[in-house]
Design a protein around this motif. Structure first.
Motif, PDB file in Angstrom:
ATOM      1  N   ASN A 389       0.696  -1.194   0.032  1.00 40.03           N
ATOM      2  CA  ASN A 389       0.028   0.061   0.120  1.00 40.03           C
ATOM      3  C   ASN A 389       0.788   1.348  -0.018  1.00 40.03           C
ATOM      4  OD1 ASN A 389      -2.466  -1.443  -0.121  1.00 40.03           O
ATOM      5  ND2 ASN A 389      -2.807  -1.503   2.001  1.00 40.03           N
ATOM      6  N   ASP A 390       2.272   1.282  -0.244  1.00 40.07           N
ATOM      7  CA  ASP A 390       3.168   2.364  -0.253  1.00 40.07           C
ATOM      8  C   ASP A 390       3.087   2.853  -1.520  1.00 40.07           C
ATOM      9  OD1 ASP A 390       3.605   2.052   2.407  1.00 40.07           O
ATOM     10  OD2 ASP A 390       5.738   1.094   2.216  1.00 40.07           O
ATOM     11  N   ASP A 391       3.586   4.331  -1.711  1.00 37.11           N
ATOM     12  CA  ASP A 391       3.604   4.731  -3.125  1.00 37.11           C
ATOM     13  C   ASP A 391       4.754   3.938  -3.748  1.00 37.11           C
ATOM     14  OD1 ASP A 391       1.533   6.533  -2.572  1.00 37.11           O
ATOM     15  OD2 ASP A 391       3.010   8.132  -1.779  1.00 37.11           O
ATOM     16  N   ALA A 392       5.681   3.522  -3.021  1.00 36.72           N
ATOM     17  CA  ALA A 392       6.773   2.803  -3.836  1.00 36.72           C
ATOM     18  C   ALA A 392       6.250   1.655  -4.711  1.00 36.72           C
ATOM     19  CB  ALA A 392       7.678   2.417  -2.783  1.00 36.72           C
ATOM     20  N   PHE A 393       5.270   1.074  -4.132  1.00 39.85           N
ATOM     21  CA  PHE A 393       4.867   0.229  -4.915  1.00 39.85           C
ATOM     22  C   PHE A 393       4.111   0.322  -6.272  1.00 39.85           C
ATOM     23  CE2 PHE A 393       1.198  -2.740  -5.973  1.00 39.85           C
ATOM     24  CZ  PHE A 393       1.734  -3.879  -6.297  1.00 39.85           C
ATOM     25  N   CYS A 394       3.180   1.428  -6.135  1.00 40.63           N
ATOM     26  CA  CYS A 394       2.619   2.067  -7.315  1.00 40.63           C
ATOM     27  C   CYS A 394       3.660   2.536  -8.347  1.00 40.63           C
ATOM     28  CB  CYS A 394       1.623   3.094  -6.928  1.00 40.63           C
ATOM     29  SG  CYS A 394       0.358   2.656  -5.863  1.00 40.63           S
ATOM     30  N   ASP A 395       4.675   3.438  -7.783  1.00 40.96           N
ATOM     31  CA  ASP A 395       5.756   3.784  -8.477  1.00 40.96           C
ATOM     32  C   ASP A 395       6.434   2.470  -9.481  1.00 40.96           C
ATOM     33  OD1 ASP A 395       5.108   6.160  -7.796  1.00 40.96           O
ATOM     34  OD2 ASP A 395       7.044   6.422  -6.306  1.00 40.96           O
ATOM     35  N   ALA A 396       6.822   1.674  -8.761  1.00 45.10           N
ATOM     36  CA  ALA A 396       7.303   0.270  -9.424  1.00 45.10           C
ATOM     37  C   ALA A 396       6.344  -0.421 -10.407  1.00 45.10           C
ATOM     38  CB  ALA A 396       7.595  -0.710  -8.289  1.00 45.10           C
TER      39      ALA A 396
END
Length: 416
Positions: A389-396
């Motif tokens: 649920n972190d932004d880093a997951f979406c960025d990846a």
């Protein structure tokens, strides 16, 4: 929406349900529609001439009516008629000769009608009047995700005021659906995404607008069984330009024996169609069960979360999760298109964080180790020092997607 007269395929056994079929035809015509009656009975002696006779239905199954009747028993006979009826219905719909389906029956007629409904594409209105509507006798995998069912109260034998009410309601439902339905346009490339409610998984809130701004349409499927079935049906048809399959607990549920599953084809449809897929193990740590029933045997004592009065989830054991990882790898290895797995190392659903009820570093590590050891060379594995649920997951996820667009793996988006 259709501006023409809706044509409804009306399915039943004319030898035993003639009064009911004629009443439903009357209701459809009174509502401004047209009924095409398909007789799926085996016996002769129907008191009217259906538009599609039982002779034609049997022939579509490669049999004569006499051969169907002599096939063994009522089960084998109706199975053959179901095969023929499904083939004819699919053909008529593809040719634009029908707009929707309305069927009625007891257990026999329902059994047949489910096959016919499965043969029609998602979005084609389907209504079934059944004496076992929503019964535990109906296997979830046989229920099309867009099927409407109406209980045929008092409908075992002959007409009465109770069953007329149900039959007329069903006729109105399918007519209204045919008039108001808006068929998917597929004007922009469609990305299929899986998720749960936002208390468990939240990435869709970021990814949907980001993909839309790139010229894609995004459909998010709720992975509580029927949603996964709809997702897989469309994926198998090649309707998606790419999938972001980030909520796989339906697969874990299937492997764990839970009724909250999407059937045996979960995580296979996109691969068979050659559709590029970015996958993540969202919520595979949970085994779901009906909250109104006792916790299933084998899960007693495991941490659990009561989501609402319908759905509860128990934390699965580390060894089980290793098995889930191996099965994910096996299914992805069969894919015909590009595959990439994003592995969030800090948690895979909202309750999998420090201090939350389902946080389980040991179980997550077991899954991760299992995935590393079983993933095939054709699948790219990206480990992320992040929670799902972190932004880093979406960025990846967007980096992988954008790279696939740049190299032509995924078609470029189009403005709305």
């Amino acid at each position: 929406m259709t501006s023409t007269v809706p044509t409804i395929l009306l399915i039943g056994t004319a030898d035993t349900k003639s009064a009911e079929l004629l009443f439903m035809r009357e209701c459809i015509e009174a509502g401004g529609g047209r009924a095409v009656v398909m007789d799926v009975g085996v016996l002769d002696g129907a008191p009217f001439v259906p538009e599609i006779t039982h002779v034609e239905v049997a022939a579509a199954a490669g049999k004569t009516v006499a051969e169907v009747a002599a096939s063994g028993d009522e089960n084998t006979a109706m199975t053959l008629m179901a095969h023929g009826a499904a083939k004819l219905a699919a053909r008529w719909q593809a040719e634009g000769r029908i707009d929707g389906m309305l069927a009625l029956g007891g257990t026999m007629g329902t059994d047949l009608a489910l096959d016919v409904a499965q043969a029609l594409p998602l979005g084609v209105p389907k209504v079934l009047v059944s004496t076992i509507a929503y019964s535990h006798l109906l296997p979830p995998e046989r229920i099309p995700p867009d099927l409407i069912m109406v209980l045929w109260a008092g409908g075992l034998y002959g007409l009465n005021s109770l069953c007329r009410s149900a039959l007329s309601q069903a006729a109105g439902a399918v007519l209204g659906a045919c008039r108001q339905v808006r068929a998917p346009a597929f004007g922009r490339p469609l990305v299929g995404m899986t998720s749960l409610g936002s208390s468990a998984l939240t990435y869709m809130k970021t990814l949907k607008p980001a993909l839309e701004s790139r010229g894609y349409e995004v459909a998010v499927f709720h992975t509580t069984g029927m949603g996964g079935r709809a997702f897989e049906a469309l994926a198998a048809e090649g309707r998606f330009c790419a999938v972001m399959d980030f909520s796989l607990q339906e697969l874990a549920n299937q492997l764990g024996g839970s009724c909250v599953n999407a059937g045996p084809d979960r995580l296979l449809g996109a691969g068979r169609a050659g559709t590029p897929q970015i996958v993540a193990p969202g919520a595979i740590d949970m085994l779901d069960y009906p909250a109104w029933q006792p916790m299933p045997a084998g899960l007693e004592g495991r941490p659990a979360h009561m989501h609402n009065r319908l759905l509860a989830s128990a934390l699965s054991a580390p060894d089980f999760r290793r098995g889930v990882a191996a099965e994910i790898a096996r299914r992805l290895a069969r894919a015909e298109g590009a595959t990439c797995v994003l592995m969030p190392l800090l948690g895979i659903e909202g309750w999998d964080r420090p201090g939350e009820p389902l946080h389980d570093p040991e179980g997550l590590a077991a899954f991760t180790d299992g995935l590393r050891g079983s993933i095939g060379s054709a699948t790219r594995l990206i480990e992320l020092d992040a929670h799902i649920n972190d932004d880093a997951f979406c960025d990846a996820a967007l980096r992988v997607f954008d790279a696939w667009v740049a190299d032509g793996t995924v078609p470029a988006g189009r403005p709305a």
